[in-house]
Design a protein around this motif. Sequence first.
Motif, PDB file in Angstrom:
ATOM      1  N   ASP A 310       7.885  24.428 -51.726  1.00 33.08           N
ATOM      2  CA  ASP A 310       9.141  23.936 -51.502  1.00 33.08           C
ATOM      3  C   ASP A 310       9.710  23.536 -52.802  1.00 33.08           C
ATOM      4  O   ASP A 310      11.013  23.965 -52.849  1.00 33.08           O
ATOM      5  CB  ASP A 310       9.197  22.832 -50.226  1.00 33.08           C
ATOM      6  CG  ASP A 310       8.545  23.231 -49.133  1.00 33.08           C
ATOM      7  OD1 ASP A 310       8.596  24.267 -48.722  1.00 33.08           O
ATOM      8  OD2 ASP A 310       7.400  22.788 -48.811  1.00 33.08           O
ATOM      9  N   GLU A 313      11.076  26.730 -54.719  1.00 27.69           N
ATOM     10  CA  GLU A 313      12.056  27.166 -54.001  1.00 27.69           C
ATOM     11  C   GLU A 313      13.302  26.513 -54.399  1.00 27.69           C
ATOM     12  O   GLU A 313      14.500  27.142 -54.746  1.00 27.69           O
ATOM     13  CB  GLU A 313      12.102  27.317 -52.558  1.00 27.69           C
ATOM     14  CG  GLU A 313      13.143  28.159 -51.905  1.00 27.69           C
ATOM     15  CD  GLU A 313      12.663  28.465 -50.389  1.00 27.69           C
ATOM     16  OE1 GLU A 313      13.803  28.550 -49.578  1.00 27.69           O
ATOM     17  OE2 GLU A 313      11.695  28.222 -49.945  1.00 27.69           O
ATOM     18  N   ARG A 316      14.229  26.989 -58.112  1.00 29.42           N
ATOM     19  CA  ARG A 316      14.492  28.579 -58.275  1.00 29.42           C
ATOM     20  C   ARG A 316      16.212  28.740 -57.924  1.00 29.42           C
ATOM     21  O   ARG A 316      16.956  29.328 -58.773  1.00 29.42           O
ATOM     22  CB  ARG A 316      13.975  29.574 -57.431  1.00 29.42           C
ATOM     23  CG  ARG A 316      14.151  30.918 -57.348  1.00 29.42           C
ATOM     24  CD  ARG A 316      13.713  31.541 -56.126  1.00 29.42           C
ATOM     25  NE  ARG A 316      14.330  30.999 -54.990  1.00 29.42           N
ATOM     26  CZ  ARG A 316      13.989  31.423 -53.780  1.00 29.42           C
ATOM     27  NH1 ARG A 316      13.308  32.389 -53.676  1.00 29.42           N
ATOM     28  NH2 ARG A 316      14.838  30.938 -52.614  1.00 29.42           N
ATOM     29  N   PRO A 331      14.562  23.711 -48.056  1.00 29.24           N
ATOM     30  CA  PRO A 331      13.225  23.793 -48.312  1.00 29.24           C
ATOM     31  C   PRO A 331      12.475  22.400 -48.236  1.00 29.24           C
ATOM     32  O   PRO A 331      11.026  22.527 -48.028  1.00 29.24           O
ATOM     33  CB  PRO A 331      12.915  24.404 -49.581  1.00 29.24           C
ATOM     34  CG  PRO A 331      13.946  24.227 -50.385  1.00 29.24           C
ATOM     35  CD  PRO A 331      15.426  24.575 -49.040  1.00 29.24           C
ATOM     36  N   PRO A 342       7.161  31.216 -53.262  1.00 28.84           N
ATOM     37  CA  PRO A 342       8.718  32.035 -53.236  1.00 28.84           C
ATOM     38  C   PRO A 342       8.806  33.153 -53.945  1.00 28.84           C
ATOM     39  O   PRO A 342       8.202  33.089 -55.283  1.00 28.84           O
ATOM     40  CB  PRO A 342       9.744  31.006 -53.157  1.00 28.84           C
ATOM     41  CG  PRO A 342       8.947  29.832 -54.309  1.00 28.84           C
ATOM     42  CD  PRO A 342       7.722  29.920 -53.901  1.00 28.84           C
TER      43      PRO A 342
END
Length: 345
Positions: A310, A313, A316, A331, A342
């Motif tokens: 999480d 994510e 990112r 997330p 991910p």
Amino acid sequence: MMNLRTLAASGALGLMSFAVACGPVGDPAVDDLESAPVAHGLSIVDMDEAAGKLVLKFEKDGRTITYDMRLGPKMETPPTPEELAANPELPTYQIDAQVLDANGQPFRMQMGGDAFIDASWAMPRVEGFDEAGRLADIRLMRDAVPAFRALELPEGLAELRLAGIEIGLGVDGLSEKPGAEIPANEAPVIGGGALAPQGLEFGGSAVVNWDYQIRNKAVALGLGDHTAVLLRGWSSSTNVVFTAASCNHGACAGASSMNTHCTMSGFRTDDGTHTRYFYSEPSGSTSQVSGGCSTEYAWDSGNNQHNCNDDAELQRDAIYNDSWQSTTAGPCSTRGFHNRSPGCH
């Protein structure tokens, strides 16, 4: 409210001052440490075992870089006994680190958990540096590995020595860009022998493009992934001149023990600020710079909880969109088992 850009600028100025002096002028403790020789060009500038703080300088070939490190708690996803038996140099604690050039500009950062231990640390403006010198300083991190291996520290700070080794061993893989069309005369030289490719700007270089890699390794007998993210800043000469890694309660994205899960396609153009969202200022507060979810950590990422996948994510999306991401929603409040890394944009 001070936003990330302002905070980054003020943080960079503070780091420049910090690099000049890590304690009061004439402080005997600091003076003694600075004069104390340590193996292979590495010297201790500041050490506080109780605070988990270590600052070192590494000098070679007329260049000097500074390591500023903070010791956090034990990793939520530590190396397995088998991994440690194969490589006893792997850290087992969450460690924040930044490596600064001689002007106090950070060019390598990592966050061990969801927020920096030192709340004054922030993303810098990556600009105004000598690019050839910056590439040489990046290679110094690799050259410092034998010095860290020979370094003797109090037991309470021994993990920081391992962090220095890990940072150096990860240098050679920092610039890989699968599928990128890079002219041969401008190929990244971080792991190469030449100081710099032809055409570098001296004294006024800055990041012009950004991308990221998601790196991972299998955990729980292959039933899940430990995931972290590596942010990279690229110059106009297509060299990686800045990196920032998340560790997400386990091995860091820049660690040699991690695999490249995926690389962002193409690049995101810098907007002229020469900084990027990744370690983000929480919305409505300037008290703490975070880089992960602020919900409770749980390995299975249950109801209103999060795990490393999480966090990855969130990081990112912050990089790709260059914008603050909620550390409590999306997330960070996953319902159900989120056990895999991910993908990349």
